[in-house]
Scaffold this motif. Structure first.
Motif, PDB file in Angstrom:
ATOM      1  N   GLN A  24       1.015  -1.194  -0.050  1.00  0.00           N
ATOM      2  CA  GLN A  24       0.218  -0.018   0.133  1.00  0.00           C
ATOM      3  C   GLN A  24       0.703   1.385  -0.149  1.00  0.00           C
ATOM      4  O   GLN A  24       0.649   2.056  -0.821  1.00  0.00           O
ATOM      5  CB  GLN A  24      -0.842  -0.043   1.286  1.00  0.00           C
ATOM      6  N   THR A  52      -3.850  -8.582  -6.761  1.00  0.00           N
ATOM      7  CA  THR A  52      -3.299  -8.146  -5.581  1.00  0.00           C
ATOM      8  C   THR A  52      -3.636  -6.725  -5.358  1.00  0.00           C
ATOM      9  O   THR A  52      -4.007  -5.981  -4.357  1.00  0.00           O
ATOM     10  CB  THR A  52      -1.802  -8.345  -5.129  1.00  0.00           C
ATOM     11  N   LEU A  56      -5.737  -4.745  -2.564  1.00  0.00           N
ATOM     12  CA  LEU A  56      -5.026  -3.554  -1.814  1.00  0.00           C
ATOM     13  C   LEU A  56      -6.084  -2.321  -1.870  1.00  0.00           C
ATOM     14  O   LEU A  56      -6.347  -1.645  -1.064  1.00  0.00           O
ATOM     15  CB  LEU A  56      -3.621  -3.358  -2.319  1.00  0.00           C
ATOM     16  N   ARG A  59      -9.390  -2.320   0.120  1.00  0.00           N
ATOM     17  CA  ARG A  59      -9.174  -1.951   1.255  1.00  0.00           C
ATOM     18  C   ARG A  59      -8.587  -0.533   1.406  1.00  0.00           C
ATOM     19  O   ARG A  59      -9.165   0.027   2.625  1.00  0.00           O
ATOM     20  CB  ARG A  59      -7.906  -2.733   2.086  1.00  0.00           C
TER      21      ARG A  59
END
Length: 74
Positions: A24, A52, A56, A59
């Motif tokens: 991140q 991925t 990410l 989130r």
């Protein structure tokens, strides 16, 4: 190698303390310089698998770190 290992461990500790996951901070840095980047470009430039990046970003959006928008040309 010891210095490299220690610096990586310290970075991991700091991002965890901030509530971020590995990968991140790299995405946030890329977006700082490339506002409104597509997921495809983020994946390619940050060298992170597309799936991925998707998880990410989901989130990060929940944490209000980013805002996703749909583009008509995509």
């Amino acid at each position: 190698m010891l210095g490299f290992h220690r610096s990586n461990r310290e970075i991991a500790r700091c991002i965890k303390w901030e509530g971020l996951m590995p990968g991140q901070p790299k995405i946030l840095e890329y977006l700082w310089f490339h506002d409104s980047a597509s997921q495809k470009n983020i994946s390619r430039k940050c060298i992170i698998d597309k799936s991925t990046v998707t998880s990410l970003l989901k989130r990060m959006e929940k944490l209000d770190l980013i805002r996703k928008e749909t583009r008509p040309e995509d």
